[in-house]
Design an enzyme around this catalytic site. Sequence first.
Site, PDB file in Angstrom:
ATOM      1  N   SER A 290       0.927  -1.362   0.065  1.00 10.20           N
ATOM      2  CA  SER A 290       0.118  -0.011  -0.172  1.00 10.20           C
ATOM      3  C   SER A 290       0.913   1.305   0.162  1.00 10.20           C
ATOM      4  O   SER A 290       1.954   1.206   0.622  1.00 10.20           O
ATOM      5  CB  SER A 290      -0.838   0.064   1.113  1.00 10.20           C
ATOM      6  OG  SER A 290      -1.409   1.266   1.720  1.00 10.20           O
TER       7      SER A 290
ATOM      8  N   TYR B 119      -1.516  -1.246  10.922  1.00  9.17           N
ATOM      9  CA  TYR B 119      -1.907  -1.748   9.768  1.00  9.17           C
ATOM     10  C   TYR B 119      -0.828  -1.280   8.612  1.00  9.17           C
ATOM     11  O   TYR B 119      -0.252  -2.381   7.973  1.00  9.17           O
ATOM     12  CB  TYR B 119      -3.330  -1.403   9.208  1.00  9.17           C
ATOM     13  CG  TYR B 119      -3.558  -1.288   7.605  1.00  9.17           C
ATOM     14  CD1 TYR B 119      -3.688  -2.424   6.899  1.00  9.17           C
ATOM     15  CD2 TYR B 119      -3.280  -0.017   6.889  1.00  9.17           C
ATOM     16  CE1 TYR B 119      -3.633  -2.370   5.587  1.00  9.17           C
ATOM     17  CE2 TYR B 119      -3.190   0.119   5.671  1.00  9.17           C
ATOM     18  CZ  TYR B 119      -3.620  -1.338   4.934  1.00  9.17           C
ATOM     19  OH  TYR B 119      -3.682  -1.175   3.635  1.00  9.17           O
TER      20      TYR B 119
ATOM     21  N   LYS C 252       2.387  -3.740   6.455  1.00 10.38           N
ATOM     22  CA  LYS C 252       2.360  -3.727   5.160  1.00 10.38           C
ATOM     23  C   LYS C 252       4.198  -3.469   4.906  1.00 10.38           C
ATOM     24  O   LYS C 252       4.830  -3.971   3.966  1.00 10.38           O
ATOM     25  CB  LYS C 252       1.960  -2.560   4.266  1.00 10.38           C
ATOM     26  CG  LYS C 252       0.463  -2.683   4.306  1.00 10.38           C
ATOM     27  CD  LYS C 252       0.375  -3.917   3.562  1.00 10.38           C
ATOM     28  CE  LYS C 252      -1.232  -4.259   3.346  1.00 10.38           C
ATOM     29  NZ  LYS C 252      -1.661  -5.411   2.977  1.00 10.38           N
TER      30      LYS C 252
END
Length: 344
Positions: free
Chosen positions: A127, A152, A156
């Site tokens: 992302s 989160y 990644k």
Amino acid sequence: MKKQILVSGGAGYIGSHVTVELINAGYDVIVADNMSNCDMTCYEGVKKITGKQDIPFVEMDFCDYGAVEKLFTDYKIDAVIHFAAFKAVGESVVKPIMYYKNNLLSFLNLLEAIQKYGACNVLFSSSATVYGETKDLPVTESTQRLPSTSPYGNTKQICEDILRDTVYAHPDIKGIALRYFNPIGAHPSALIGELPRGVPNNLVPYITQTAIGKRKCLNIFGNDYPTPDGTCLRDYIDVVDLAKAHVAAVTRMIEGRMKEDYEIFNVGTGCPISVLELVTTFEKVNNLSLNYQCVERRPGDVMAIWADTTLANQELGWKAERTIEETLKSAWQWEQYISQKENK
Ligand code: UD1
């Protein structure tokens, strides 16, 4: 013989669109999903769109190593596209252990099985969040990653690093990380799309749910940013275009055309759009008026981020094609389809 691609999280929003494009490109796909954030709607939609009724579906959790190993003993897998992960930024702040455990363990299990069962290509769903609050715009793949603002986002970054290190240690494993900007929209058939559980966090599902009457009013988070109209700028990438980028990347790996054993590509349009512009374009193309108000900034939001897509354009031979108008129409068609289905 057709190459077989395992799509982890293949029954979800992006996974289902990628499955369609892989099948269209002549690949066989094995869909694996634990159904923690989706139902069978998109898997059934994929079968209708492709006309292929026998797409293998395995309900399993990538945190269960035995189940992951079984995939590799049951199928000959040429490449894996790994989506299976939790993805809500706010929830990850409240439940960091759950996020780290799920997102890291599932990926580690996958890589461990790959290492045991032989050569494989791995495409990791990353992302733009890895760039954090960068000032270096548009961002290229070599723009420095900044410390993540959420667990989160951190998962990644960590998974990208795990993939890089694994590839360097195991010459028969190749890896690509695709850094998505803001995926939106739905398949033009309106048979697959995003199915947020509960109140949506992301802008476009919130817009479509407001338009259909599931939500009273869209809150625009902040109109006092130093941007042209005061609202945040993002790079909204159509989900079908995004899916095609996966096909290009997987094909590059399978055909042995990678320049390095681990590669990274930004997947966006290269065009920043403001929240307000997105809202007014949605109203215009769908000929409706949306109830919205401007409220306080949302904590953790970056003011502006968009991609430099030169590398993906040149190396993958891919570029975003659908216009924002087409994309926002498809998002609305999907919302209407799904709401009708729910009300039956
Ligand atoms: C977030 C994640 C990103 C992830 C993406 C999934 C971060 C910092 N961001 O991006 O990693 O890939 O979701 O699509 O980790 N907005 C409103 N009202 C709303 C909802 C959103 O005004 O009800 C605004 C936000 O302030 C933001 C823009 O719309 O400016 C886009 O928000 P959103 O769709 O949530 O995506 P991001 O936060 O950019």
